[in-house]
Scaffold this active site. Structure first.
Site, PDB file in Angstrom:
ATOM      1  CB  ILE A  22      -0.963  -0.030   1.218  1.00  0.00           C
ATOM      2  CG1 ILE A  22      -1.890   1.190   1.261  1.00  0.00           C
ATOM      3  CG2 ILE A  22      -0.220  -0.154   2.537  1.00  0.00           C
ATOM      4  CD1 ILE A  22      -3.020   1.069   2.307  1.00  0.00           C
ATOM      5  N   PRO A  23       0.708   2.161  -0.952  1.00  0.00           N
ATOM      6  CG  PRO A  23       0.262   3.220  -2.983  1.00  0.00           C
ATOM      7  CD  PRO A  23      -0.242   2.134  -2.072  1.00  0.00           C
ATOM      8  CB  ALA A  24       4.365   5.082   2.530  1.00  0.00           C
ATOM      9  N   GLY A  26      -1.514   8.590   1.214  1.00  0.00           N
ATOM     10  CA  GLY A  26      -2.707   8.590   0.372  1.00  0.00           C
ATOM     11  C   GLY A  26      -3.305   9.983   0.346  1.00  0.00           C
ATOM     12  N   GLY A  28      -6.591  12.071   1.119  1.00  0.00           N
ATOM     13  CA  GLY A  28      -7.912  12.087   1.747  1.00  0.00           C
ATOM     14  C   GLY A  28      -8.914  12.708   0.792  1.00  0.00           C
ATOM     15  CG  ASP A  56      -9.118   7.435   3.199  1.00  0.00           C
ATOM     16  OD1 ASP A  56      -8.905   6.311   3.683  1.00  0.00           O
ATOM     17  OD2 ASP A  56      -9.951   8.230   3.668  1.00  0.00           O
ATOM     18  CE1 TYR A  61     -15.312  10.981   5.056  1.00  0.00           C
ATOM     19  CE2 TYR A  61     -13.723  10.339   3.388  1.00  0.00           C
ATOM     20  CZ  TYR A  61     -14.102  10.428   4.711  1.00  0.00           C
ATOM     21  OH  TYR A  61     -13.254   9.962   5.696  1.00  0.00           O
ATOM     22  CE  LYS A  90     -12.060   5.984   5.510  1.00  0.00           C
ATOM     23  NZ  LYS A  90     -12.202   7.191   4.686  1.00  0.00           N
ATOM     24  CG  HIS A 123     -16.311   5.809   8.173  1.00  0.00           C
ATOM     25  ND1 HIS A 123     -16.641   6.503   7.051  1.00  0.00           N
ATOM     26  CD2 HIS A 123     -15.438   6.605   8.822  1.00  0.00           C
ATOM     27  CE1 HIS A 123     -15.999   7.653   7.019  1.00  0.00           C
ATOM     28  NE2 HIS A 123     -15.252   7.744   8.089  1.00  0.00           N
TER      29      HIS A 123
HETATM   30  N1  NAP Z   1     -11.753   7.331   9.221  1.00  0.00           N
HETATM   31  C1  NAP Z   1     -12.260   8.448   9.683  1.00  0.00           C
HETATM   32  O1  NAP Z   1     -13.151   8.446  10.560  1.00  0.00           O
HETATM   33  C2  NAP Z   1     -11.754   9.772   9.167  1.00  0.00           C
HETATM   34  C3  NAP Z   1     -12.025  10.936   9.899  1.00  0.00           C
HETATM   35  C4  NAP Z   1     -11.526  12.160   9.412  1.00  0.00           C
HETATM   36  C5  NAP Z   1     -10.790  12.175   8.221  1.00  0.00           C
HETATM   37  N2  NAP Z   1     -10.563  11.013   7.516  1.00  0.00           N
HETATM   38  C6  NAP Z   1      -9.763  11.008   6.260  1.00  0.00           C
HETATM   39  O2  NAP Z   1      -8.536  11.718   6.513  1.00  0.00           O
HETATM   40  C7  NAP Z   1      -8.357  12.702   5.475  1.00  0.00           C
HETATM   41  C8  NAP Z   1      -7.511  13.855   5.962  1.00  0.00           C
HETATM   42  O3  NAP Z   1      -8.038  14.478   7.113  1.00  0.00           O
HETATM   43  P1  NAP Z   1      -8.615  15.952   7.113  1.00  0.00           P
HETATM   44  O4  NAP Z   1      -9.063  16.274   5.746  1.00  0.00           O
HETATM   45  O5  NAP Z   1      -9.558  16.031   8.244  1.00  0.00           O
HETATM   46  O6  NAP Z   1      -7.400  16.862   7.564  1.00  0.00           O
HETATM   47  P2  NAP Z   1      -5.835  17.066   7.237  1.00  0.00           P
HETATM   48  O7  NAP Z   1      -5.419  16.269   6.065  1.00  0.00           O
HETATM   49  O8  NAP Z   1      -5.126  16.905   8.532  1.00  0.00           O
HETATM   50  O9  NAP Z   1      -5.830  18.610   6.897  1.00  0.00           O
HETATM   51  C9  NAP Z   1      -6.301  19.104   5.663  1.00  0.00           C
HETATM   52  C10 NAP Z   1      -6.083  20.610   5.666  1.00  0.00           C
HETATM   53  O10 NAP Z   1      -4.675  20.884   5.721  1.00  0.00           O
HETATM   54  C11 NAP Z   1      -4.326  21.814   4.717  1.00  0.00           C
HETATM   55  N3  NAP Z   1      -3.037  21.391   4.123  1.00  0.00           N
HETATM   56  C12 NAP Z   1      -2.797  20.212   3.489  1.00  0.00           C
HETATM   57  N4  NAP Z   1      -1.512  20.143   3.081  1.00  0.00           N
HETATM   58  C13 NAP Z   1      -0.940  21.318   3.436  1.00  0.00           C
HETATM   59  C14 NAP Z   1       0.353  21.829   3.271  1.00  0.00           C
HETATM   60  N5  NAP Z   1       1.332  21.150   2.674  1.00  0.00           N
HETATM   61  N6  NAP Z   1       0.598  23.093   3.752  1.00  0.00           N
HETATM   62  C15 NAP Z   1      -0.373  23.787   4.389  1.00  0.00           C
HETATM   63  N7  NAP Z   1      -1.618  23.336   4.565  1.00  0.00           N
HETATM   64  C16 NAP Z   1      -1.908  22.106   4.094  1.00  0.00           C
HETATM   65  C17 NAP Z   1      -5.412  21.767   3.691  1.00  0.00           C
HETATM   66  O11 NAP Z   1      -5.610  23.038   3.133  1.00  0.00           O
HETATM   67  P3  NAP Z   1      -5.376  23.327   1.540  1.00  0.00           P
HETATM   68  O12 NAP Z   1      -6.508  22.666   0.829  1.00  0.00           O
HETATM   69  O13 NAP Z   1      -5.404  24.801   1.504  1.00  0.00           O
HETATM   70  O14 NAP Z   1      -4.034  22.742   1.195  1.00  0.00           O
HETATM   71  C18 NAP Z   1      -6.636  21.332   4.478  1.00  0.00           C
HETATM   72  O15 NAP Z   1      -7.323  22.461   4.968  1.00  0.00           O
HETATM   73  C19 NAP Z   1      -9.802  13.073   5.122  1.00  0.00           C
HETATM   74  O16 NAP Z   1      -9.870  13.784   3.904  1.00  0.00           O
HETATM   75  C20 NAP Z   1     -10.456  11.701   5.092  1.00  0.00           C
HETATM   76  O17 NAP Z   1     -10.160  11.037   3.872  1.00  0.00           O
HETATM   77  C21 NAP Z   1     -11.018   9.812   7.991  1.00  0.00           C
END
Ligand code: NAP
Length: 339
Positions: A22-24, A26, A28, A56, A61, A90, A123
């Site tokens: 699995i690529p290290a 992904g 979101g 992912d 979503y 999920k 999920h």
């Molecule tokens: N299994 C679960 O229950 C569950 C729960 C929550 C989330 N997830 C999964 O986890 C994924 C990621 O979590 P998340 O979307 O909550 O938060 P995250 O990836 O921690 O944060 C995303 C935010 O960070 C910013 N960002 C990303 N790369 C950046 C960089 N290099 N420099 C500055 N800012 C950066 C983005 O803004 P910009 O768009 O401006 O870059 C975005 O606002 C989700 O999309 C989902 O697929 C799963």
């Protein structure tokens, strides 16, 4: 648009129990309240063109149809083949139980335009429905705590999806050690991954170590501390990873954004981050985070000290009547609450 690309062969991978690679890192795809399904799909397409090979997804979503169109375009344009992508989805909470798991997986496959998933996760361990975007204070009168027999009914259906060839691997999400112990005791096919909240201010060392010892790969969600998460998922006590002094110091030393430090920390620790971004520049630095310029051991040690035990996604909407508060969802005292 910079059109920067990364050779997918340079992106490392983790090998799962069972042997799949699995690529290290992904991408979101939770667009939160402010990124539309079409924008998320455009991001998926841009990311695949850039060199991302792991996406992912989740039915909840609300964007799998649009992402499916993006997949079709990259396949039709010959940018990538299905076998070159790792696609996770999920099962949502209102589709637990005997009859619904196959239906839900079939719908996801239809929406994504695929005939198999690389990984399908349960999920949340609760079968509790709440309307999308509802207030954190709202409670469903049908909500139940974790009931192991019910969870296993769902899990056995997940196992049937593997037998039917619809999914290659199955896993869990938002689990705790006591729940995981029961699942490991009773599963015929053990989970290969557990998706869980992981970022420098929330490292969950006990759960992380436990699942690693079981040969389960941790996937870290909200790896940057989800700075754009919806208002309903914020409390006054929440800390901000990208403003953490240790994270910022290390970012300065490497001349990178603190967000990228969070991802380098994640990969070097042995978890698989799945950051979301809509910006090409950030997509690129996030992918490169696991390719070059790793953190040193002393930087890792410094970041170990940044753990503040600050859970951001508390899950309040899954609470059942009579529960004491969101901590009940996470079995902090080692006992499954409410049963
Ligand atoms: N299994 C679960 O229950 C569950 C729960 C929550 C989330 N997830 C999964 O986890 C994924 C990621 O979590 P998340 O979307 O909550 O938060 P995250 O990836 O921690 O944060 C995303 C935010 O960070 C910013 N960002 C990303 N790369 C950046 C960089 N290099 N420099 C500055 N800012 C950066 C983005 O803004 P910009 O768009 O401006 O870059 C975005 O606002 C989700 O999309 C989902 O697929 C799963």
């Amino acid at each position: 648009m910079s059109n920067q690309t990364v050779d997918p062969a340079s992106v490392p991978y983790f090998t799962l129990a069972g042997g799949d690679k699995i690529p290290a890192i992904g991408l979101g795809t939770f667009g939160s309240d402010h990124v539309s399904p079409v924008q998320v799909a455009e991001t998926v397409k841009a990311a695949i063109k850039m060199g991302y090979r792991h996406i992912d997804c989740a039915s909840v979503y609300g964007n799998e149809k649009e992402i499916g169109e993006a997949f079709k375009e990259v396949f039709d344009e010959g940018i990538v083949s299905r076998e070159q992508l790792w696609i996770t989805s999920k099962l949502w909470n209102d589709m637990h139980g005997k009859g619904d798991v196959l239906l839900s997986c079939a719908q996801t496959l239809k929406d994504l335009g695929l005939d198999y998933l690389d990984l399908y996760l349960v999920h949340w361990p609760f079968p509790n429905y709440h309307p999308p975007g509802c207030d954190v204070e709202s409670r469903s009168k049908d909500a139940k705590p974790y009931i192991h027999e019910k969870y296993m009914e769902t899990w056995y259906q997940m196992e049937r999806l593997v037998a039917a060839g619809l999914v290659k691997n199955i896993g869990t999400s938002n689990m705790t050690i006591p729940k995981m112990k029961l699942v490991l005791r009773d599963a015929k096919i053990k989970p290969v991954c557990n998706e869980m909240e992981l970022h420098p201010n929330f490292q969950q060392p006990e759960l992380f170590n436990f699942i690693k010892e079981q040969g389960i790969q941790p996937i870290g969600f909200s790896p940057i501390g989800s700075p754009a998460r919806p208002e309903r998922d914020r409390t006054a006590e929440d800390t901000v990873d990208i403003e953490d002094p240790a994270v910022k110091n290390i970012a300065e030393a490497h001349n990178i954004h603190p967000a990228v430090v969070c991802l380098k920390w994640a990969y070097k620790r042995g978890q698989l981050p799945i950051p979301f971004s809509t910006k090409e520049r950030n997509l690129y630095s996030n992918l490169m985070a696991v390719v070059e310029d790793p953190l040193t051991n002393s930087e890792m040690k410094e970041l170990e000290g940044a753990d503040k035990g600050c859970r951001l996604i508390k899950g309040q909407v899954f609470l059942w009547e009579g529960s004491n508060g969101w901590e009940d969802l996470w079995d902090a005292d080692g006992i499954i609450s409410g049963v």
